[in-house]
Design a protein around this motif. Sequence first.
Motif, mmCIF file in Angstrom:
data_model
loop_
_atom_site.group_PDB
_atom_site.id
_atom_site.type_symbol
_atom_site.label_atom_id
_atom_site.label_comp_id
_atom_site.label_asym_id
_atom_site.label_seq_id
_atom_site.Cartn_x
_atom_site.Cartn_y
_atom_site.Cartn_z
ATOM 1 N N GLN A 48 -65.513 -16.130 -13.630
ATOM 2 C CA GLN A 48 -65.919 -17.453 -13.146
ATOM 3 C C GLN A 48 -67.103 -17.368 -12.183
ATOM 4 O O GLN A 48 -67.946 -18.269 -12.164
ATOM 5 C CB GLN A 48 -64.735 -18.156 -12.484
ATOM 6 N N THR A 49 -67.177 -16.286 -11.394
ATOM 7 C CA THR A 49 -68.365 -16.137 -10.544
ATOM 8 C C THR A 49 -69.616 -15.995 -11.390
ATOM 9 O O THR A 49 -70.686 -16.498 -11.033
ATOM 10 C CB THR A 49 -68.248 -14.925 -9.605
ATOM 11 N N GLY A 50 -69.495 -15.303 -12.525
ATOM 12 C CA GLY A 50 -70.644 -15.159 -13.430
ATOM 13 C C GLY A 50 -71.049 -16.477 -14.051
ATOM 14 O O GLY A 50 -72.245 -16.772 -14.195
ATOM 15 N N GLN A 51 -70.051 -17.294 -14.415
ATOM 16 C CA GLN A 51 -70.348 -18.614 -14.969
ATOM 17 C C GLN A 51 -71.005 -19.515 -13.915
ATOM 18 O O GLN A 51 -71.927 -20.280 -14.223
ATOM 19 C CB GLN A 51 -69.063 -19.263 -15.480
ATOM 20 N N PHE A 52 -70.524 -19.412 -12.691
ATOM 21 C CA PHE A 52 -71.113 -20.217 -11.623
ATOM 22 C C PHE A 52 -72.545 -19.765 -11.344
ATOM 23 O O PHE A 52 -73.448 -20.594 -11.161
ATOM 24 C CB PHE A 52 -70.269 -20.108 -10.352
ATOM 25 N N ALA A 53 -72.769 -18.456 -11.313
ATOM 26 C CA ALA A 53 -74.120 -17.933 -11.084
ATOM 27 C C ALA A 53 -75.073 -18.381 -12.180
ATOM 28 O O ALA A 53 -76.217 -18.774 -11.914
ATOM 29 C CB ALA A 53 -74.070 -16.407 -11.012
ATOM 30 N N GLN A 54 -74.607 -18.342 -13.441
ATOM 31 C CA GLN A 54 -75.455 -18.783 -14.549
ATOM 32 C C GLN A 54 -75.774 -20.270 -14.435
ATOM 33 O O GLN A 54 -76.912 -20.704 -14.693
ATOM 34 C CB GLN A 54 -74.757 -18.509 -15.877
ATOM 35 N N ALA A 55 -74.785 -21.063 -14.029
ATOM 36 C CA ALA A 55 -75.002 -22.502 -13.869
ATOM 37 C C ALA A 55 -76.038 -22.779 -12.783
ATOM 38 O O ALA A 55 -76.866 -23.690 -12.920
ATOM 39 C CB ALA A 55 -73.686 -23.199 -13.541
ATOM 40 N N LEU A 56 -76.001 -22.009 -11.699
ATOM 41 C CA LEU A 56 -77.019 -22.172 -10.656
ATOM 42 C C LEU A 56 -78.409 -21.878 -11.204
ATOM 43 O O LEU A 56 -79.365 -22.614 -10.940
ATOM 44 C CB LEU A 56 -76.716 -21.248 -9.474
ATOM 45 N N ALA A 57 -78.505 -20.783 -11.951
ATOM 46 C CA ALA A 57 -79.804 -20.432 -12.542
ATOM 47 C C ALA A 57 -80.284 -21.522 -13.488
ATOM 48 O O ALA A 57 -81.471 -21.890 -13.494
ATOM 49 C CB ALA A 57 -79.702 -19.092 -13.257
ATOM 50 N N ASP A 58 -79.359 -22.062 -14.298
ATOM 51 C CA ASP A 58 -79.717 -23.137 -15.229
ATOM 52 C C ASP A 58 -80.189 -24.385 -14.490
ATOM 53 O O ASP A 58 -80.996 -25.167 -15.014
ATOM 54 C CB ASP A 58 -78.519 -23.493 -16.110
ATOM 55 N N ALA A 59 -79.677 -24.575 -13.256
ATOM 56 C CA ALA A 59 -80.048 -25.749 -12.458
ATOM 57 C C ALA A 59 -81.348 -25.528 -11.681
ATOM 58 O O ALA A 59 -81.771 -26.415 -10.936
ATOM 59 C CB ALA A 59 -78.922 -26.094 -11.485
ATOM 60 N N GLY A 60 -81.951 -24.360 -11.840
ATOM 61 C CA GLY A 60 -83.226 -24.096 -11.174
ATOM 62 C C GLY A 60 -83.111 -23.377 -9.847
ATOM 63 O O GLY A 60 -84.100 -23.263 -9.120
ATOM 64 N N VAL A 61 -81.920 -22.887 -9.523
ATOM 65 C CA VAL A 61 -81.747 -22.124 -8.290
ATOM 66 C C VAL A 61 -82.215 -20.695 -8.541
ATOM 67 O O VAL A 61 -81.716 -20.013 -9.444
ATOM 68 C CB VAL A 61 -80.276 -22.125 -7.826
ATOM 69 N N GLU A 62 -83.165 -20.229 -7.751
ATOM 70 C CA GLU A 62 -83.768 -18.920 -7.946
ATOM 71 C C GLU A 62 -83.289 -17.937 -6.881
ATOM 72 O O GLU A 62 -82.795 -18.344 -5.819
ATOM 73 C CB GLU A 62 -85.300 -19.030 -7.902
ATOM 74 N N PRO A 63 -83.425 -16.621 -7.149
ATOM 75 C CA PRO A 63 -83.078 -15.632 -6.127
ATOM 76 C C PRO A 63 -83.816 -15.912 -4.821
ATOM 77 O O PRO A 63 -85.012 -16.198 -4.822
ATOM 78 C CB PRO A 63 -83.529 -14.308 -6.752
ATOM 79 N N GLY A 64 -83.087 -15.870 -3.711
ATOM 80 C CA GLY A 64 -83.676 -16.181 -2.411
ATOM 81 C C GLY A 64 -83.497 -17.624 -1.991
ATOM 82 O O GLY A 64 -83.691 -17.959 -0.819
ATOM 83 N N ASP A 65 -83.102 -18.503 -2.941
ATOM 84 C CA ASP A 65 -82.828 -19.894 -2.591
ATOM 85 C C ASP A 65 -81.502 -19.987 -1.833
ATOM 86 O O ASP A 65 -80.595 -19.177 -2.019
ATOM 87 C CB ASP A 65 -82.739 -20.773 -3.843
ATOM 88 N N ARG A 66 -81.398 -21.031 -1.034
ATOM 89 C CA ARG A 66 -80.192 -21.236 -0.243
ATOM 90 C C ARG A 66 -79.332 -22.339 -0.860
ATOM 91 O O ARG A 66 -79.848 -23.373 -1.300
ATOM 92 C CB ARG A 66 -80.567 -21.591 1.197
ATOM 93 N N VAL A 67 -78.014 -22.088 -0.834
ATOM 94 C CA VAL A 67 -77.049 -23.025 -1.400
ATOM 95 C C VAL A 67 -75.949 -23.265 -0.373
ATOM 96 O O VAL A 67 -75.335 -22.315 0.130
ATOM 97 C CB VAL A 67 -76.431 -22.476 -2.705
#
Length: 522
Positions: free
Chosen positions: A36-55
Amino acid sequence: MTNLVTDIEETVAASPEATAIGFQGQEFTYEEFWAQTGQFAQALADAGVEPGDRVGIYLPNLPQYVVAFHGILRAGGIVVPMNPQYKSREIEHLLGDSGAVAVVALADLVPQVQEIQDDTDVHTVVSVGGAADGATEYDEFLADDMLETVDREDDDVACQPYTSGTTGTPKGVLLTHRNLSFEARASPKIHDGIHADDKTLGVLPLFHIYGMTVTMLATLYEGGSFWPMPEWDAGEALDLIESEELTIVHGVPAMFNDMVNHPDADDYDLASVRFANAGGSSLPMEVMRQFEATFEPELFEGYGLTETAPVTHANRPDDRRPGSIGKPLPGVEAKVVDHDFEEVDPVPEGPVDDETELDDVVGEIVISGPNVMKQYYNRPEANEEAFSYDDDGKRWFHTEDLGYYDEDGFFFIVDREKHMIVTGGYNVYPREVEELLFEHPDVADAAVVGVPDERRGETVTAFVVRDAGADVTEEEIQDYCLNNLAEYKHPREVHFVDELPRTTTGKVQKFELEDFEDVTEE
């Protein structure tokens, strides 16, 4: 080391069916949690969240918090933890200052985000616990695929919790992957580590560095199981510890005091607990004694700060001195210095007696080690004040806590340099409450202090001068604060006075207010 969450991959590979998270009768395996952490990480990437971005994470202690935290890190992002008791005016600075681009929020809290969203960079809001207008529901947000863990360097920032300085303005604390990884490994070693059959009570708020690192991260990185509780209730905590046979319990002193004073305390069997520890504020000796007399497990005390990720000192089962915060963790250095940064000599053995002249032995505690934050975010002046360097170039963090140590290496806290109030383990900065009081149309002047309280440590107390002709009541002031601040920050006592005691330069003499029986009230 790369991304600190890669440590969990080793546990998943070794024990995929072991319980990672237990919650309200359900158990989630490491394999399920990691997927589920992998699915959440992929969803963030799909939403335009890039490495170094804050959530931002704006949730109570839920399994989704644990997943979101690790999913953000897995995507290479930076976690901005936020107190779910905060109102919109309080989260606006955290989101605006950090530049967060996404927020994971409890469905009921989504309106708080939307109220200030246009003034931030937030473009994605995920709701947990139900649907909310303007947000994507958590289960729908999860991607079908799993993102591979993004590489990060040791010195890259992993988490940006917020603390307040002497002005009361929240400061972002930049904690690196190395900071958190060190603490997750080092803190459990004070009690023989965390084992695969250990179960940790997760009632300390995960937005707070103590709960985040010492309970959640340390447990999962050592292969134990984590049992979160969304809110504190002494009876429910005792039930959970007994029924699930939890083995590790961390809390603030007020929590242990509540357990001791629970009407059915004597009926509970906590024989499963092999380590209990109090932090967040000073542990009263009487609470320690009563807990041990009632439940039998020993209760230890430690010390740390947000800026040190957090633990710097701890008492150990085989090396303990009641009244002390213990000795520094292995790899962490601490010393007591005077105003000239000269080291203060230790006392023979602490705690000192009443005949000791504290001015002769007390100084500021400073810390050096791999757990010390990188720096404050975008605060060059604060960073300059926070650190000093010795002749060898070693960097020392100023805790602003006064204390002394003895020849055996035990440290003792005496007082704080500033006026910060610690109530129930939470830090309350008087100026924040005072600023709000000054906004009230019927308040002409106000000051906030901490008054000693047996249960909470300190009680937030406000002294208010009414505006001419105003008849605002204590209840109205309290309701006003409750509507604009987290519950624990509101004044539980409000005293109306004709004027505040001030120096000739206009500064409020708060020491006079702390002994408020001497203040002339209307």
